[in-house]
Design an enzyme around this catalytic site. Structure first.
Site, PDB file in Angstrom:
ATOM      1  N   GLU A 168      34.629  31.762  50.262  1.00  0.00           N
ATOM      2  CA  GLU A 168      34.996  32.932  49.463  1.00  0.00           C
ATOM      3  C   GLU A 168      34.866  34.215  50.291  1.00  0.00           C
ATOM      4  O   GLU A 168      35.736  35.095  50.222  1.00  0.00           O
ATOM      5  CB  GLU A 168      34.103  32.977  48.207  1.00  0.00           C
ATOM      6  CG  GLU A 168      34.279  34.168  47.301  1.00  0.00           C
ATOM      7  CD  GLU A 168      35.699  34.352  46.772  1.00  0.00           C
ATOM      8  OE1 GLU A 168      36.547  33.469  46.954  1.00  0.00           O
ATOM      9  OE2 GLU A 168      35.964  35.414  46.185  1.00  0.00           O
ATOM     10  N   ARG A 174      50.065  43.309  39.433  1.00  0.00           N
ATOM     11  CA  ARG A 174      50.861  42.077  39.368  1.00  0.00           C
ATOM     12  C   ARG A 174      51.954  42.045  40.431  1.00  0.00           C
ATOM     13  O   ARG A 174      52.609  41.016  40.617  1.00  0.00           O
ATOM     14  CB  ARG A 174      51.508  41.942  37.981  1.00  0.00           C
ATOM     15  CG  ARG A 174      50.508  41.806  36.861  1.00  0.00           C
ATOM     16  CD  ARG A 174      51.218  41.658  35.543  1.00  0.00           C
ATOM     17  NE  ARG A 174      51.844  40.354  35.415  1.00  0.00           N
ATOM     18  CZ  ARG A 174      51.297  39.314  34.832  1.00  0.00           C
ATOM     19  NH1 ARG A 174      50.109  39.408  34.310  1.00  0.00           N
ATOM     20  NH2 ARG A 174      51.940  38.178  34.754  1.00  0.00           N
ATOM     21  N   GLU A 222      42.209  38.561  52.770  1.00  0.00           N
ATOM     22  CA  GLU A 222      43.199  39.110  51.844  1.00  0.00           C
ATOM     23  C   GLU A 222      43.177  40.623  51.751  1.00  0.00           C
ATOM     24  O   GLU A 222      44.211  41.229  51.508  1.00  0.00           O
ATOM     25  CB  GLU A 222      43.082  38.469  50.459  1.00  0.00           C
ATOM     26  CG  GLU A 222      41.829  38.796  49.718  1.00  0.00           C
ATOM     27  CD  GLU A 222      41.794  38.183  48.339  1.00  0.00           C
ATOM     28  OE1 GLU A 222      42.849  38.017  47.722  1.00  0.00           O
ATOM     29  OE2 GLU A 222      40.685  37.871  47.864  1.00  0.00           O
ATOM     30  N   ASN A 243      60.193  38.438  34.813  1.00  0.00           N
ATOM     31  CA  ASN A 243      59.103  37.880  35.610  1.00  0.00           C
ATOM     32  C   ASN A 243      59.304  36.376  35.618  1.00  0.00           C
ATOM     33  O   ASN A 243      59.334  35.749  34.565  1.00  0.00           O
ATOM     34  CB  ASN A 243      57.758  38.246  34.950  1.00  0.00           C
ATOM     35  CG  ASN A 243      56.589  37.529  35.594  1.00  0.00           C
ATOM     36  OD1 ASN A 243      56.660  37.105  36.753  1.00  0.00           O
ATOM     37  ND2 ASN A 243      55.506  37.387  34.847  1.00  0.00           N
ATOM     38  N   GLY A 244      59.474  35.787  36.801  1.00  0.00           N
ATOM     39  CA  GLY A 244      59.680  34.337  36.882  1.00  0.00           C
ATOM     40  C   GLY A 244      60.770  34.026  37.885  1.00  0.00           C
ATOM     41  O   GLY A 244      61.134  34.876  38.709  1.00  0.00           O
ATOM     42  N   TRP A 274      57.117  41.789  42.281  1.00  0.00           N
ATOM     43  CA  TRP A 274      56.614  40.996  43.400  1.00  0.00           C
ATOM     44  C   TRP A 274      57.792  40.112  43.784  1.00  0.00           C
ATOM     45  O   TRP A 274      58.147  39.193  43.060  1.00  0.00           O
ATOM     46  CB  TRP A 274      55.406  40.159  42.976  1.00  0.00           C
ATOM     47  CG  TRP A 274      54.736  39.472  44.127  1.00  0.00           C
ATOM     48  CD1 TRP A 274      53.788  39.994  44.943  1.00  0.00           C
ATOM     49  CD2 TRP A 274      54.960  38.121  44.570  1.00  0.00           C
ATOM     50  NE1 TRP A 274      53.415  39.065  45.884  1.00  0.00           N
ATOM     51  CE2 TRP A 274      54.110  37.921  45.681  1.00  0.00           C
ATOM     52  CE3 TRP A 274      55.785  37.086  44.152  1.00  0.00           C
ATOM     53  CZ2 TRP A 274      54.067  36.712  46.377  1.00  0.00           C
ATOM     54  CZ3 TRP A 274      55.739  35.885  44.848  1.00  0.00           C
ATOM     55  CH2 TRP A 274      54.892  35.704  45.944  1.00  0.00           C
ATOM     56  N   CYS A 319      54.887  40.112  38.995  1.00  0.00           N
ATOM     57  CA  CYS A 319      55.783  41.035  38.322  1.00  0.00           C
ATOM     58  C   CYS A 319      55.162  41.459  36.979  1.00  0.00           C
ATOM     59  O   CYS A 319      54.678  40.631  36.220  1.00  0.00           O
ATOM     60  CB  CYS A 319      57.176  40.479  38.050  1.00  0.00           C
ATOM     61  SG  CYS A 319      58.126  40.162  39.532  1.00  0.00           S
ATOM     62  N   LYS A 344      38.003  36.733  51.066  1.00  0.00           N
ATOM     63  CA  LYS A 344      37.997  38.167  50.740  1.00  0.00           C
ATOM     64  C   LYS A 344      38.418  38.975  51.976  1.00  0.00           C
ATOM     65  O   LYS A 344      39.196  39.905  51.872  1.00  0.00           O
ATOM     66  CB  LYS A 344      36.614  38.630  50.270  1.00  0.00           C
ATOM     67  CG  LYS A 344      36.208  38.144  48.912  1.00  0.00           C
ATOM     68  CD  LYS A 344      36.847  38.868  47.753  1.00  0.00           C
ATOM     69  CE  LYS A 344      38.033  38.178  47.163  1.00  0.00           C
ATOM     70  NZ  LYS A 344      37.894  37.030  46.345  1.00  0.00           N
ATOM     71  N   LYS A 393      48.341  39.820  41.687  1.00  0.00           N
ATOM     72  CA  LYS A 393      47.139  39.251  41.095  1.00  0.00           C
ATOM     73  C   LYS A 393      47.375  37.896  40.462  1.00  0.00           C
ATOM     74  O   LYS A 393      46.622  36.965  40.702  1.00  0.00           O
ATOM     75  CB  LYS A 393      46.514  40.210  40.093  1.00  0.00           C
ATOM     76  CG  LYS A 393      45.183  39.661  39.604  1.00  0.00           C
ATOM     77  CD  LYS A 393      44.190  40.719  39.360  1.00  0.00           C
ATOM     78  CE  LYS A 393      42.845  40.145  38.970  1.00  0.00           C
ATOM     79  NZ  LYS A 393      42.085  39.676  40.149  1.00  0.00           N
ATOM     80  N   HIS A 448      32.060  20.084  64.664  1.00  0.00           N
ATOM     81  CA  HIS A 448      33.027  19.001  64.902  1.00  0.00           C
ATOM     82  C   HIS A 448      34.370  19.561  65.354  1.00  0.00           C
ATOM     83  O   HIS A 448      35.410  19.008  65.024  1.00  0.00           O
ATOM     84  CB  HIS A 448      33.170  18.142  63.647  1.00  0.00           C
ATOM     85  CG  HIS A 448      31.889  17.462  63.288  1.00  0.00           C
ATOM     86  ND1 HIS A 448      31.511  16.255  63.816  1.00  0.00           N
ATOM     87  CD2 HIS A 448      30.872  17.862  62.491  1.00  0.00           C
ATOM     88  CE1 HIS A 448      30.304  15.926  63.348  1.00  0.00           C
ATOM     89  NE2 HIS A 448      29.904  16.886  62.538  1.00  0.00           N
TER      90      HIS A 448
HETATM   91  C1  F6R Z   1      41.603  36.023  45.533  1.00  0.00           C
HETATM   92  C2  F6R Z   1      42.245  35.779  44.270  1.00  0.00           C
HETATM   93  C3  F6R Z   1      43.105  34.582  44.147  1.00  0.00           C
HETATM   94  C4  F6R Z   1      42.968  33.988  42.735  1.00  0.00           C
HETATM   95  C5  F6R Z   1      43.952  32.841  42.542  1.00  0.00           C
HETATM   96  C6  F6R Z   1      43.807  32.214  41.182  1.00  0.00           C
HETATM   97  O1  F6R Z   1      40.782  37.146  45.480  1.00  0.00           O
HETATM   98  O2  F6R Z   1      42.117  36.538  43.357  1.00  0.00           O
HETATM   99  O3  F6R Z   1      42.818  33.636  45.116  1.00  0.00           O
HETATM  100  O4  F6R Z   1      41.654  33.552  42.558  1.00  0.00           O
HETATM  101  O5  F6R Z   1      45.253  33.324  42.694  1.00  0.00           O
HETATM  102  O6  F6R Z   1      44.004  33.160  40.182  1.00  0.00           O
HETATM  103  P1  F6R Z   1      43.498  32.908  38.720  1.00  0.00           P
HETATM  104  O7  F6R Z   1      42.011  32.900  38.754  1.00  0.00           O
HETATM  105  O8  F6R Z   1      44.057  34.022  37.913  1.00  0.00           O
HETATM  106  O9  F6R Z   1      44.037  31.573  38.296  1.00  0.00           O
END
Ligand code: F6R
Length: 611
Positions: free
Chosen positions: A484, A27, A491, A99-100, A73, A2, A488, A606, A507
């Site tokens: 990673e 956000r 997501e 937000n929360g 969000w 949010c 990517k 994010k 395994h």
């Molecule tokens: C994936 C991504 C998330 C963040 C995770 C932690 O691309 O961005 O997996 O890495 O939510 O976020 P931060 O780094 O802000 O603590």
């Protein structure tokens, strides 16, 4: 999660709020809304869906010098217009953006309903608006009404209130969700993130938990929950607004992938962090005494998501370069276990935003037990940066795409520096230190060479874009890179993918491999190469379609792999900074091919500021 923005001044708040929301949309983008005061009445416009939907219904000529805005969000209540913010209290005298999560909202709502308050949404936030409305009705001034409301609610919040009868006033409150005040000339801004403010003023005040701020165009006053005045420092932030533009790229994600040579150079170059003549790194922010380097027996690194993958590489580097036992932990899992905190362990919390609730709460838990936590953080002034015992800013600059790319490589680079510093303080020789420093200096150019192959990666992405699922495999420092790469793809392309250790695949998971399964394998020069090539043979023997990302020119790889992405050679410890780039690009181009909204993947936000 949010985004919140507020304005009070002499300009029209509406375009300022809308522009701020654009910068905060990463956000959350389930719905958006703004509220402002027009001729003594609250005017609230809100709409389900992306900000463009709100923009389309904004009444022409809507103008006010005071307003609040929100991009959502969803947590409590589905995604629809009624649940969008601002939420309004009965009588239309107060509106709030939040937000929360309010933990006791259900009990409060029942109580209010028993008192005949009619609710119009399913949100926890509406309880806040209704409580504030009750206190205002009872004759409280806005500040008292907010304070009384805060006394009743339990949970996390960043809040901004707006009042019909008090144009020129907004009130903010923070507990567990970030709020930053922007101090302008005859105007003030408030937002959940400085991104929404930098365009207007570099002067900011970060609120801390338990603080409220009463804001007018010319003044602000911060108080704690007992209404005692708290003196806050006005800080100047360095970001320039252009950092948050797309600069001609189609999406923020592509722009940020291509920015990595510069952002990684900042991670090691900012403030002269590399000291070539002594073959070491200088990281003053760690606040460590000489003795500490000998007394620390173990390192534990906590993080979530992509930052956790950087943490895994960090642990690998601490062990292989600095020879300190180190391990990475998913922060939320460590917290579940009631962490055993040891004096000789140095803890690191890795986070782009510095606000991720899982990491933040674990950081607090460790510190409350006497542990020392260093932040490896991107966002300057974020909660984790302020609450840790020291740390390293990774200097990636604002990361706007939901999928993290440049913050990841800057986090990895920061751990290279931390490992180098610890190694040189312990037993790495001067010449080995100098050689590592020299190799670090070469990285930006090597990264540019990887990026120059974007078209080839796009061709490969097109070829495999209809595959139903992918495996990603790697060993040693390439194992977190495999994870990673898979994250990517999941997501942003919504394609099922699994990243795993190339040793572990046989395994069990190898049973998944057939002629339809693309298997991305990262094979770099070093201790793990032969076994990785052996693993490729095993995948090929089961008809898997191997896509190799490699820095060696080995005929076995060209024979086994259907496609090969060649990256320049560097030492194994630094290879993640190069091998991750093709995987970021592969996910990006597959997502584009599948017509996904790359910067705003579904269901995500994010910064995940709820646990
Ligand atoms: C994936 C991504 C998330 C963040 C995770 C932690 O691309 O961005 O997996 O890495 O939510 O976020 P931060 O780094 O802000 O603590």
């Amino acid at each position: 999660m949010c985004g919140i923005v507020g304005y009070v001044g002499s300009r029209n708040a509406v375009p300022i709020l809308m522009e701020g929301l654009k910068r905060l949309e990463y956000r959350g983008y389930d719905s958006a809304g703004i509220g402002c005061v027009v001729r003594g009445k609250l005017k609230v416009v809100k709409k389900e869906g992306h900000l463009a939907n709100l923009e389309a219904i904004l009444p022409e000529g809507l103008s006010s010098t005071t307003g609040i805005g929100h991009t959502r969000w969803a947590t409590h209540g589905g995604v629809n217009d009624a649940n969008a913010h601002p939420q309004i209290g009965a009588g239309g005298k107060v509106a709030v953006v939040h937000n929360g999560i309010i933990d006791n909202y259900d009990a409060l709502k029942k109580r209010l309903i028993a008192e005949d308050v009619a609710f119009t949404s399913d949100t926890d936030t509406e309880v806040i608006a209704q409580l504030a409305a009750k206190f205002l009705d009872a004759g409280d001034d806005p500040e008292t009404a907010v304070r009384q409301t805060l006394e009743l609610i339990h949970g996390t919040y960043g809040l901004v209130f707006l009042f019909a009868d008090h144009p020129g006033l907004i009130i903010g409150a923070r507990n567990g969700s970030p709020l930053v005040l922007g101090v302008g000339e005859g105007e003030m801004f408030i937002a959940s993130d400085a991104n929404a403010i930098v365009r207007h003023t570099p002067k900011v005040v970060y609120l801390d938990d338990g603080e409220t701020v009463v804001v007018t165009a010319d003044d602000f006053s911060t108080k704690d929950l007992r209404a005692a005045v708290v003196d806050k420092r006005v800080e100047t932030i360095e970001w320039v607004a252009a950092d948050t533009d797309k600069n001609g790229y189609q999406d923020y994600m592509l722009k940020e992938i291509f920015e990595q040579p510069e952002s990684v150079a900042r991670a090691f170059g900012e403030g002269g962090r590399l000291v070539p003549e002594f073959g070491t790194a200088k990281l003053g922010g760690l606040n460590l005494e000489r003795r500490d380097f000998f007394d620390i027996r173990r390192v534990q690194i906590i993080a979530m998501g992509t930052a956790y993958h950087a943490a895994m590489i960090g642990a690998h580097l601490m062990e292989t370069i600095a020879r300190i036992p180190a391990r990475a932990e998913i922060a939320s899992e460590l917290r579940c276990r009631n962490p055993i905190v040891e004096k000789e362990t140095l803890y690191f919390a890795v986070s782009q935003s510095g606000e991720t609730a899982d990491t933040l709460m674990t950081l607090r838990e460790i510190r409350s037990k006497g542990g020392r936590v260093m932040g490896v953080i991107n966002v300057v002034g974020s909660t984790m940066a302020r609450e840790s015992d020291g740390g390293v800013y990774v200097h990636a600059g604002p990361e706007m795409a939901v999928a993290s790319t440049k913050a990841f490589t800057s986090q990895v680079m920061s751990f290279v520096l931390i490992a180098l510093l610890f190694a040189r303080m312990r037993d790495l020789s001067l010449s080995d230190g100098k050689s590592l420093v020299a190799d670090i200096g070469l990285l930006p150019d090597l990264m540019r060479r990887v990026l120059a192959q974007a078209e080839e990666v796009r061709r490969i992405a097109r070829k495999y874009s209809s595959a139903a699922s992918f495996l990603y495999l790697g060993r040693g420092p390439s194992y977190p890179i495999a994870m990673e790469g898979a994250l990517k793809l999941k997501e942003i392309a919504y394609v099922f993918s699994e990243g795993m250790s190339a040793g572990d695949v046989k395994h069990g998971p190898i049973a998944l491999v057939n002629e339809e399964m693309p298997v991305v394998m990262v094979a770099v020069k070093g201790d793990n190469l032969e076994k990785t090539i052996g693993g490729m043979e095993e995948i090929r023997a089961r008809k898997g379609r191997v896509i190799a990302v490699t820095n060696v020119d080995d005929p076995r790889i060209t024979r086994i792999a259907e496609d090969v992405i060649q990256v320049p050679e560097t030492r194994e410890a630094l290879s993640p900074l190069l091998t991750v780039i093709p995987l970021q690009l592969l996910a990006y181009y597959i997502a584009v091919e599948l017509k996904r909204n790359v910067d705003r993947p579904r269901n995500l936000a994010k910064s995940v500021t709820v646990e």
